[in-house]
Design an enzyme around this catalytic site. Structure first.
Site, PDB file in Angstrom:
ATOM      1  N   TYR A  36      -3.381  -0.976   4.116  1.00  0.00           N
ATOM      2  CA  TYR A  36      -4.513   0.604   3.934  1.00  0.00           C
ATOM      3  C   TYR A  36      -5.819   0.014   3.400  1.00  0.00           C
ATOM      4  CZ  TYR A  36      -1.009   3.776   5.430  1.00  0.00           C
ATOM      5  OH  TYR A  36       0.072   4.735   6.153  1.00  0.00           O
TER       6      TYR A  36
ATOM      7  N   ASP B 112       6.891  -2.007   3.021  1.00  0.00           N
ATOM      8  CA  ASP B 112       7.759  -0.682   3.662  1.00  0.00           C
ATOM      9  C   ASP B 112       8.694  -1.561   4.454  1.00  0.00           C
ATOM     10  OD1 ASP B 112       6.896   2.268   5.740  1.00  0.00           O
ATOM     11  OD2 ASP B 112       8.691   1.546   4.475  1.00  0.00           O
TER      12      ASP B 112
ATOM     13  N   GLY C 289       4.535  -4.776   6.222  1.00  0.00           N
ATOM     14  CA  GLY C 289       4.322  -4.922   4.893  1.00  0.00           C
ATOM     15  C   GLY C 289       5.487  -4.880   3.873  1.00  0.00           C
TER      16      GLY C 289
ATOM     17  N   SER D  10      -1.606   0.592  -1.344  1.00  0.00           N
ATOM     18  CA  SER D  10      -2.612   0.697  -0.430  1.00  0.00           C
ATOM     19  C   SER D  10      -3.381  -0.493  -0.174  1.00  0.00           C
ATOM     20  CB  SER D  10      -3.486   1.829  -0.889  1.00  0.00           C
ATOM     21  OG  SER D  10      -2.812   2.842  -0.628  1.00  0.00           O
ATOM     22  N   THR D  11      -3.212  -1.567  -1.159  1.00  0.00           N
ATOM     23  CA  THR D  11      -4.085  -2.692  -0.958  1.00  0.00           C
ATOM     24  C   THR D  11      -3.653  -3.899   0.303  1.00  0.00           C
ATOM     25  OG1 THR D  11      -2.671  -4.094  -2.375  1.00  0.00           O
ATOM     26  CG2 THR D  11      -4.435  -2.739  -3.346  1.00  0.00           C
TER      27      THR D  11
ATOM     28  N   ASP E  28       8.746 -10.752  -4.939  1.00  0.00           N
ATOM     29  CA  ASP E  28       9.358  -9.972  -3.896  1.00  0.00           C
ATOM     30  C   ASP E  28      10.009  -8.559  -4.623  1.00  0.00           C
ATOM     31  OD1 ASP E  28      11.081 -10.547  -1.021  1.00  0.00           O
ATOM     32  OD2 ASP E  28      10.874  -8.702  -1.925  1.00  0.00           O
TER      33      ASP E  28
END
Ligand code: APR
Length: 177
Positions: free
Chosen positions: A121, A34, A32, A117-118, A10
């Site tokens: 996104y 963010d 996520g 991005s995975t 984490d």
């Protein structure tokens, strides 16, 4: 000495000088990683982000870390996957390179990244892992002052993809010698 590490964990627990957030262009938080970073940092992070006026994809903005155990947060919106014909590869590489440049400018010697991005996104994870590893490794080759970069994966599938990307990258380098 290994200066790029792949770990399973984490990112909000990382005690590196900086952690990178896979943000969106508003910089006003989301789900996520963010969401996890904003929850761990506390409301002061959002207050600072509100003043930043957003951030274009592939670019970065830095903040304090507040309740996070690191010193700085570096926020970068990754590209949304549209099938690979909208410059996604270059924009993803920009996220990694611009984050490292910003971290170094802040005097950071250690940086942790999520798998940008995975998730939401939908960037294919193996393709993203190869881009992340090659971008970070080429930065480290020319910036000896950056001591260590860690990619913190949140699940086993992602972890395996990044480990494979790193092994292949090291093998290709060895082949060239
Ligand atoms: N630590 C490390 N990695 C994490 C954590 C965590 N605490 N939580 C999630 N992740 C991982 C996900 O499992 C995924 O592998 O981060 C990776 C990136 O996924 P997302 O967080 O969905 O980010 P991304 O795909 O770049 O999409 C960004 O999602 O949360 C919103 O506001 C964000 O709109 C933006 C979009």
């Amino acid at each position: 000495m290994q200066r790029l590490h792949i770990t399973l964990g984490d990112i909000t627990h990382c005690t590196t000088d900086a952690i990178v957030n896979a943000a969106n262009t508003s910089l006003l938080g989301g789900g996520g990683v963010d969401g996890a970073i904003h929850r761990a940092a506390g409301p002061a992070l959002l207050e600072e982000c509100r003043k930043l006026g957003g951030c274009p994809t592939g670019q970065v903005k830095a903040t304090q870390a507040y309740r996070l155990p690191c010193r700085f947060g570096i926020h970068t919106p990754g590209p949304i996957w549209h099938g690979g014909t909208a410059n996604e590869d270059t924009l993803l590489s920009d996220c990694y390179r611009n984050s490292l440049i910003a971290a170094a400018a802040l005097g950071c010697r250690t940086v942790a990244f999520p798998s940008i991005s995975t998730g939401v996104y939908r960037f294919p994870v193996h393709r993203a892992a190869n881009i992340a590893v090659s971008t970070i490794r080429s930065y480290l080759r020319t910036h000896p002052e950056m001591q260590q970069v860690t990619i913190v994966c949140f699940d086993q599938t992602t972890f395996s993809a990044y480990q494979t990307a790193l092994s292949e990258s090291e093998y290709n380098d060895a082949e060239k010698r």
